[in-house]
Design an enzyme around this catalytic site. Structure first.
Site, PDB file in Angstrom:
ATOM      1  CD  GLN A  55      -2.850  -1.655   0.437  1.00  0.00           C
ATOM      2  OE1 GLN A  55      -3.577  -0.789   0.246  1.00  0.00           O
ATOM      3  NE2 GLN A  55      -2.605  -2.656  -0.233  1.00  0.00           N
TER       4      GLN A  55
ATOM      5  N   GLY B 275     -12.155   2.625   3.819  1.00  0.00           N
ATOM      6  CA  GLY B 275     -10.923   1.577   3.318  1.00  0.00           C
ATOM      7  C   GLY B 275      -9.963   2.431   2.230  1.00  0.00           C
ATOM      8  CG  HIS B 276      -7.134   0.068  -0.017  1.00  0.00           C
ATOM      9  ND1 HIS B 276      -6.336  -0.965  -0.031  1.00  0.00           N
ATOM     10  CD2 HIS B 276      -8.345  -0.557  -0.561  1.00  0.00           C
ATOM     11  CE1 HIS B 276      -7.023  -2.176  -0.491  1.00  0.00           C
ATOM     12  NE2 HIS B 276      -8.111  -1.794  -1.029  1.00  0.00           N
ATOM     13  CG  ASN B 277      -7.291   2.653  -3.455  1.00  0.00           C
ATOM     14  OD1 ASN B 277      -6.055   3.278  -3.303  1.00  0.00           O
ATOM     15  ND2 ASN B 277      -7.133   1.513  -4.003  1.00  0.00           N
TER      16      ASN B 277
ATOM     17  CB  SER C 196     -11.942   1.380  -5.066  1.00  0.00           C
ATOM     18  OG  SER C 196     -10.466   1.099  -5.088  1.00  0.00           O
TER      19      SER C 196
END
Length: 355
Positions: free
Chosen positions: A216, A257-259, A277
């Site tokens: 990440q 969460g990521h993105n 995302s």
């Protein structure tokens, strides 16, 4: 028990000055000199307090109210006892919030844990390569890593961790025990105690040998005037950035969460989980304990009811609720139909027992 607050009352603001600050109308100029020092609910408001009225539900409480002023809609002013001054407002809830900020400015940021919050504690660690502007406070036990940059008037709470290369704007507050890694923060950002910003996102590739970690290497970008609640976690992006838009307010214990990209002026209530995302538009409101699927889009101005499960994208301006989430009126009709059928079944079963 006597009510003793942790935020002392203001020295005092005249009702005329308060009305001008709010853009409200003082119903009777004879009360212009009344002094307001604090805010309180209708049932407990006393001398020097201002409270607000949104509906007729508080009518009984008004009979014993001892407030020095009440903010209310013009259509409700007749409910207020004659001895209580009235500020006429088209938006009493908002004006009450603004009054609170005026009377208790110290409550607008997480509570300072020392009596000298604008100084750098001798028990804090600030790396020699970090750059701190004027009036930055670093409380005991906090760590500011190499190459970090912190803007004027920002306060770093006790035990907080500011990672290498992190950039924090001016007049921000990082609460006690919070950690900020791999992140850029704008001005006026508030991060409450225990929040975790910029740690690894949850990324793994399945293989015959088990889960292979996906690095990440992205960042978290938090724009101006964002507020993030206690123990909320925001993961950094995998390769792109996780972005929180200007003026967005995030409650306690939210997982992002990521993105994920969240727009401006959103409100996200506690225990919401947003998978990687997902893209959230501007002005979106998400009720507590809601789950948002990854890789979907939530349009501008969408409202999502509490405890919903959002599996698919939602167009702008819609109101959704339920599991799986669907248009609000569809959800309410289905809930009413289930309740109706359940009631009919119970009635039938009860009749059978009496036969």
């Amino acid at each position: 028990m006597e009510h003793i607050g942790f935020f002392p009352p203001h020295d005092g603001v005249s009702l005329r000055a308060l009305a001008e600050h709010l853009g409200a109308e003082l119903a009777d100029e004879a009360f212009a000199g009344v002094i307001i020092k604090s805010i309180a609910p209708v049932y407990r408001a006393g001398d020097g307090d201002v409270c607000y009225l949104l509906s007729r539900k508080n009518r009984a409480e008004l009979e014993t109210c001892k407030a020095s002023a009440i903010i209310c809609l013009p259509t409700l002013s007749s409910l207020v006892p004659e001895h209580i001054p009235v500020l006429l407002s088209k938006k009493p809830h908002t004006d009450f919030a603004l009054a609170g900020a005026l009377l208790h400015p110290q409550a607008m940021r997480p509570v300072a844990l020392t009596s000298t919050p604008t100084l750098i504690s001798p028990t804090a660690f600030v790396d020699p390569t970090a750059k701190l502007e004027a009036d930055v406070g670093v409380e005991p036990g906090a760590v500011v890593g190499p190459g970090a940059e912190i803007g004027e008037g920002t306060r770093i709470g006790a035990g907080a961790i500011i990672g290498p290369g992190v950039k924090i704007g001016r007049h921000c507050t990082i609460g006690g025990g919070a950690s900020v890694l791999c992140s850029y923060l704008g001005n006026g950002v508030i991060i409450h105690n225990g929040a975790r910003i910029g740690q690894d996102g949850f990324g793994y590739a399945p293989s015959p040998r088990g889960m292979i970690k996906i690095v990440q290497i992205g960042r978290v970008i938090i724009q101006d005037n964002v507020e993030i609640g206690a123990n909320t976690t925001i993961d950094r992006g995998t390769m792109d950035d996780t972005v929180i838009g200007e003026g967005t307010k995030i409650d306690n214990q939210v997982q992002i969460g990521h993105n994920v990209r969240i727009g401006r002026y959103c409100a996200i209530v506690s225990q919401v989980g947003i998978a990687g995302s997902a893209v959230i538009g501007d002005g979106v409101q998400i009720g507590g304990h809601t789950g948002i699927n990854g890789h979907i889009q939530i349009g501008d101005g969408v409202q999502i009811g509490a405890m919903s499960g959002v599996m698919n994208s939602i167009p702008a301006g819609e109101r959704f609720a339920g599991i799986p989430a669907r248009p609000l009126w569809d959800f309410l009709r289905e809930a009413a139909e289930v309740a109706k059928r359940s009631g009919a079944r119970e009635k039938k079963d009860g009749s059978a027992e009496h036969d």
